[in-house]
Design a protein around this motif. Structure first.
Motif, PDB file in Angstrom:
ATOM      1  N   THR A 153      -7.156 -10.615   8.670  1.00 62.37           N
ATOM      2  CA  THR A 153      -6.220 -11.547   8.051  1.00 62.37           C
ATOM      3  C   THR A 153      -5.515 -10.890   6.874  1.00 62.37           C
ATOM      4  O   THR A 153      -4.299 -11.044   6.691  1.00 62.37           O
ATOM      5  CB  THR A 153      -6.961 -12.807   7.582  1.00 62.37           C
ATOM      6  N   ALA A 154      -6.268 -10.146   6.060  1.00 63.21           N
ATOM      7  CA  ALA A 154      -5.666  -9.454   4.918  1.00 63.21           C
ATOM      8  C   ALA A 154      -4.630  -8.438   5.380  1.00 63.21           C
ATOM      9  O   ALA A 154      -3.552  -8.317   4.789  1.00 63.21           O
ATOM     10  CB  ALA A 154      -6.764  -8.764   4.103  1.00 63.21           C
ATOM     11  N   ALA A 155      -4.945  -7.685   6.441  1.00 65.82           N
ATOM     12  CA  ALA A 155      -4.009  -6.672   6.948  1.00 65.82           C
ATOM     13  C   ALA A 155      -2.741  -7.320   7.481  1.00 65.82           C
ATOM     14  O   ALA A 155      -1.622  -6.850   7.212  1.00 65.82           O
ATOM     15  CB  ALA A 155      -4.684  -5.852   8.035  1.00 65.82           C
ATOM     16  N   THR A 156      -2.881  -8.396   8.234  1.00 66.29           N
ATOM     17  CA  THR A 156      -1.720  -9.083   8.793  1.00 66.29           C
ATOM     18  C   THR A 156      -0.840  -9.664   7.699  1.00 66.29           C
ATOM     19  O   THR A 156       0.392  -9.561   7.735  1.00 66.29           O
ATOM     20  CB  THR A 156      -2.168 -10.193   9.748  1.00 66.29           C
ATOM     21  N   ASN A 157      -1.464 -10.257   6.690  1.00 65.40           N
ATOM     22  CA  ASN A 157      -0.681 -10.835   5.604  1.00 65.40           C
ATOM     23  C   ASN A 157      -0.027  -9.770   4.733  1.00 65.40           C
ATOM     24  O   ASN A 157       1.013 -10.019   4.108  1.00 65.40           O
ATOM     25  CB  ASN A 157      -1.552 -11.758   4.750  1.00 65.40           C
ATOM     26  N   PHE A 158      -0.616  -8.556   4.675  1.00 68.54           N
ATOM     27  CA  PHE A 158       0.045  -7.478   3.947  1.00 68.54           C
ATOM     28  C   PHE A 158       1.373  -7.126   4.614  1.00 68.54           C
ATOM     29  O   PHE A 158       2.380  -6.877   3.939  1.00 68.54           O
ATOM     30  CB  PHE A 158      -0.837  -6.242   3.867  1.00 68.54           C
ATOM     31  N   ILE A 159       1.392  -7.107   5.938  1.00 63.27           N
ATOM     32  CA  ILE A 159       2.643  -6.841   6.666  1.00 63.27           C
ATOM     33  C   ILE A 159       3.668  -7.918   6.355  1.00 63.27           C
ATOM     34  O   ILE A 159       4.857  -7.642   6.140  1.00 63.27           O
ATOM     35  CB  ILE A 159       2.365  -6.761   8.175  1.00 63.27           C
ATOM     36  N   GLN A 160       3.217  -9.161   6.315  1.00 58.30           N
ATOM     37  CA  GLN A 160       4.132 -10.257   5.995  1.00 58.30           C
ATOM     38  C   GLN A 160       4.680 -10.124   4.570  1.00 58.30           C
ATOM     39  O   GLN A 160       5.874 -10.365   4.318  1.00 58.30           O
ATOM     40  CB  GLN A 160       3.406 -11.595   6.148  1.00 58.30           C
ATOM     41  N   VAL A 161       3.828  -9.734   3.635  1.00 55.27           N
ATOM     42  CA  VAL A 161       4.267  -9.590   2.250  1.00 55.27           C
ATOM     43  C   VAL A 161       5.257  -8.435   2.121  1.00 55.27           C
ATOM     44  O   VAL A 161       6.246  -8.528   1.375  1.00 55.27           O
ATOM     45  CB  VAL A 161       3.048  -9.379   1.328  1.00 55.27           C
ATOM     46  N   ALA A 162       5.016  -7.326   2.833  1.00 57.88           N
ATOM     47  CA  ALA A 162       5.958  -6.203   2.802  1.00 57.88           C
ATOM     48  C   ALA A 162       7.343  -6.657   3.273  1.00 57.88           C
ATOM     49  O   ALA A 162       8.377  -6.231   2.725  1.00 57.88           O
ATOM     50  CB  ALA A 162       5.443  -5.066   3.668  1.00 57.88           C
ATOM     51  N   ASN A 163       7.374  -7.520   4.266  1.00 58.02           N
ATOM     52  CA  ASN A 163       8.644  -8.066   4.737  1.00 58.02           C
ATOM     53  C   ASN A 163       9.299  -8.925   3.661  1.00 58.02           C
ATOM     54  O   ASN A 163      10.520  -8.870   3.450  1.00 58.02           O
ATOM     55  CB  ASN A 163       8.419  -8.890   6.003  1.00 58.02           C
ATOM     56  N   GLN A 164       8.496  -9.705   2.945  1.00 66.23           N
ATOM     57  CA  GLN A 164       9.037 -10.543   1.871  1.00 66.23           C
ATOM     58  C   GLN A 164       9.604  -9.693   0.735  1.00 66.23           C
ATOM     59  O   GLN A 164      10.601 -10.053   0.119  1.00 66.23           O
ATOM     60  CB  GLN A 164       7.947 -11.476   1.339  1.00 66.23           C
ATOM     61  N   VAL A 165       8.966  -8.548   0.467  1.00 65.32           N
ATOM     62  CA  VAL A 165       9.485  -7.635  -0.558  1.00 65.32           C
ATOM     63  C   VAL A 165      10.844  -7.098  -0.132  1.00 65.32           C
ATOM     64  O   VAL A 165      11.776  -7.010  -0.938  1.00 65.32           O
ATOM     65  CB  VAL A 165       8.491  -6.489  -0.810  1.00 65.32           C
ATOM     66  N   SER A 166      10.981  -6.737   1.146  1.00 74.60           N
ATOM     67  CA  SER A 166      12.252  -6.196   1.630  1.00 74.60           C
ATOM     68  C   SER A 166      13.372  -7.218   1.560  1.00 74.60           C
ATOM     69  O   SER A 166      14.541  -6.862   1.465  1.00 74.60           O
ATOM     70  CB  SER A 166      12.094  -5.702   3.077  1.00 74.60           C
ATOM     71  N   LEU A 167      13.023  -8.492   1.584  1.00 77.19           N
ATOM     72  CA  LEU A 167      14.026  -9.547   1.482  1.00 77.19           C
ATOM     73  C   LEU A 167      14.279  -9.978   0.037  1.00 77.19           C
ATOM     74  O   LEU A 167      15.070 -10.884  -0.215  1.00 77.19           O
ATOM     75  CB  LEU A 167      13.591 -10.766   2.307  1.00 77.19           C
ATOM     76  N   GLY A 168      13.576  -9.350  -0.910  1.00 77.37           N
ATOM     77  CA  GLY A 168      13.775  -9.667  -2.312  1.00 77.37           C
ATOM     78  C   GLY A 168      13.122 -10.950  -2.762  1.00 77.37           C
ATOM     79  O   GLY A 168      13.420 -11.451  -3.845  1.00 77.37           O
ATOM     80  N   ARG A 169      12.220 -11.500  -1.982  1.00 76.55           N
ATOM     81  CA  ARG A 169      11.564 -12.761  -2.349  1.00 76.55           C
ATOM     82  C   ARG A 169      10.312 -12.538  -3.188  1.00 76.55           C
ATOM     83  O   ARG A 169       9.860 -13.450  -3.884  1.00 76.55           O
ATOM     84  CB  ARG A 169      11.208 -13.543  -1.082  1.00 76.55           C
ATOM     85  N   ILE A 170       9.732 -11.350  -3.078  1.00 75.91           N
ATOM     86  CA  ILE A 170       8.527 -11.000  -3.822  1.00 75.91           C
ATOM     87  C   ILE A 170       8.745  -9.617  -4.414  1.00 75.91           C
ATOM     88  O   ILE A 170       9.328  -8.740  -3.773  1.00 75.91           O
ATOM     89  CB  ILE A 170       7.290 -11.004  -2.898  1.00 75.91           C
ATOM     90  N   THR A 171       8.276  -9.404  -5.624  1.00 75.87           N
ATOM     91  CA  THR A 171       8.436  -8.093  -6.237  1.00 75.87           C
ATOM     92  C   THR A 171       7.352  -7.140  -5.744  1.00 75.87           C
ATOM     93  O   THR A 171       6.229  -7.554  -5.418  1.00 75.87           O
ATOM     94  CB  THR A 171       8.362  -8.181  -7.768  1.00 75.87           C
ATOM     95  N   ALA A 172       7.688  -5.852  -5.704  1.00 74.60           N
ATOM     96  CA  ALA A 172       6.713  -4.842  -5.302  1.00 74.60           C
ATOM     97  C   ALA A 172       5.540  -4.808  -6.272  1.00 74.60           C
ATOM     98  O   ALA A 172       4.390  -4.581  -5.873  1.00 74.60           O
ATOM     99  CB  ALA A 172       7.386  -3.475  -5.226  1.00 74.60           C
ATOM    100  N   GLU A 173       5.795  -5.062  -7.547  1.00 74.70           N
ATOM    101  CA  GLU A 173       4.729  -5.045  -8.551  1.00 74.70           C
ATOM    102  C   GLU A 173       3.704  -6.146  -8.290  1.00 74.70           C
ATOM    103  O   GLU A 173       2.492  -5.919  -8.397  1.00 74.70           O
ATOM    104  CB  GLU A 173       5.329  -5.200  -9.957  1.00 74.70           C
ATOM    105  N   ASP A 174       4.183  -7.343  -7.969  1.00 75.67           N
ATOM    106  CA  ASP A 174       3.255  -8.437  -7.670  1.00 75.67           C
ATOM    107  C   ASP A 174       2.446  -8.132  -6.414  1.00 75.67           C
ATOM    108  O   ASP A 174       1.244  -8.440  -6.345  1.00 75.67           O
ATOM    109  CB  ASP A 174       4.022  -9.749  -7.485  1.00 75.67           C
ATOM    110  N   ALA A 175       3.095  -7.556  -5.412  1.00 76.58           N
ATOM    111  CA  ALA A 175       2.384  -7.209  -4.183  1.00 76.58           C
ATOM    112  C   ALA A 175       1.302  -6.178  -4.459  1.00 76.58           C
ATOM    113  O   ALA A 175       0.173  -6.278  -3.949  1.00 76.58           O
ATOM    114  CB  ALA A 175       3.369  -6.677  -3.148  1.00 76.58           C
ATOM    115  N   LYS A 176       1.589  -5.182  -5.275  1.00 73.52           N
ATOM    116  CA  LYS A 176       0.612  -4.147  -5.585  1.00 73.52           C
ATOM    117  C   LYS A 176      -0.574  -4.706  -6.356  1.00 73.52           C
ATOM    118  O   LYS A 176      -1.731  -4.373  -6.076  1.00 73.52           O
ATOM    119  CB  LYS A 176       1.268  -3.030  -6.397  1.00 73.52           C
ATOM    120  N   SER A 177      -0.297  -5.540  -7.329  1.00 76.02           N
ATOM    121  CA  SER A 177      -1.375  -6.051  -8.184  1.00 76.02           C
ATOM    122  C   SER A 177      -2.325  -6.963  -7.425  1.00 76.02           C
ATOM    123  O   SER A 177      -3.499  -7.075  -7.793  1.00 76.02           O
ATOM    124  CB  SER A 177      -0.784  -6.800  -9.380  1.00 76.02           C
TER     125      SER A 177
END
Length: 246
Positions: free
Chosen positions: A99-123
């Protein structure tokens, strides 16, 4: 002591002394007014008063004293918390890892769309031993045009390697994007099948992403009978992972 009847003469009627009983209300008093209220109204008011107190107590218990950037959720395998729109907090199980791996892919997509910052995803999602390939996925993600729509839909999730502190998860998914075709106002729709492999590591009581690889394909027409070295040749998870929800 016996009653004294000496003052009573024959033919006279005994006088009854007036008593001041606390149960007798004078006309116009609040007690008299209360006594004139029908019983059904009295009981209705009491019920409403009790229910009002219960509602206030429940609201005070659940209100939490104001809004925060974190919300607590609960599923059978995680995520158990959402911070700044990013799900995290997964169970220390194989289902939690995939589940964590699948949601990481989803979050990476959200970063590419500018909806989530890369810093928040990393932390929230990236481990301390992350490879350059994984961090580049977040750092190099360029925001798409505002009218761009892109959804990543996992079709099959396979765990190719698992231990208590590390797991390798393969996600076969289709990406559907929709955008304006060269500014003409016509809509272009593109679908891409791809396989993404995410390695997660158990760190700080959560699964954190530490490595990433990506390749296009295979197409659905190519996997009716997958090759033996394909991750799709093994039975995948039966819907244990959680889709990213914005």
């Amino acid at each position: 002591m016996a009653p004294d009847f000496s003052s009573i003469k024959p033919g006279s009627s005994p006088s009854v002394a007036a008593t001041s009983s606390s149960s007798t209300a004078e006309p116009g008093s609040w007690k008299a007014a209360y006594n004139r209220i029908p019983n059904w109204k009295k009981y209705g008011f009491l019920t409403f008063f009790v229910l009002s107190i219960v509602v206030v107590l429940v609201a005070a218990t659940m209100g939490g004293g104001g809004s925060t950037s974190s919300d607590t959720v609960r599923t059978g395998h995680g995520p158990n918390e959402i911070t700044n729109g990013i799900p995290h907090g997964y169970d220390h199980t194989q289902a939690g890892a995939q589940t964590a791996a699948t949601n990481f892919i989803q979050v990476a997509n959200q970063v590419s769309l500018g909806r989530i910052t890369a810093e928040d995803a990393k932390s929230n999602l990236v481990g301390s031993e992350a490879t350059d390939a994984l961090t580049a996925v977040l750092d190099d993600s360029a925001s798409q045009a505002e009218e761009t729509v892109m959804n990543v839909l996992p079709a099959l999730v396979n765990v190719t390697d698992y231990s208590d502190d590390r797991a390798v998860v393969s996600v076969w998914a289709v990406s559907a994007s929709q955008n304006d075709l060269s500014g003409t106002g016509n809509v272009s729709v593109i679908t891409i099948w791809a396989t993404t492999t995410v390695t997660v590591q158990w760190e700080n009581e959560d699964w954190k992403a530490v490595d990433w690889s990506f390749r296009t394909g295979p197409e659905p027409s190519e996997v009716s009978f997958p090759e033996g070295d394909s991750t799709l040749a093994e039975f995948g998870a039966n819907g244990l992972y959680t889709f990213f929800v914005e």
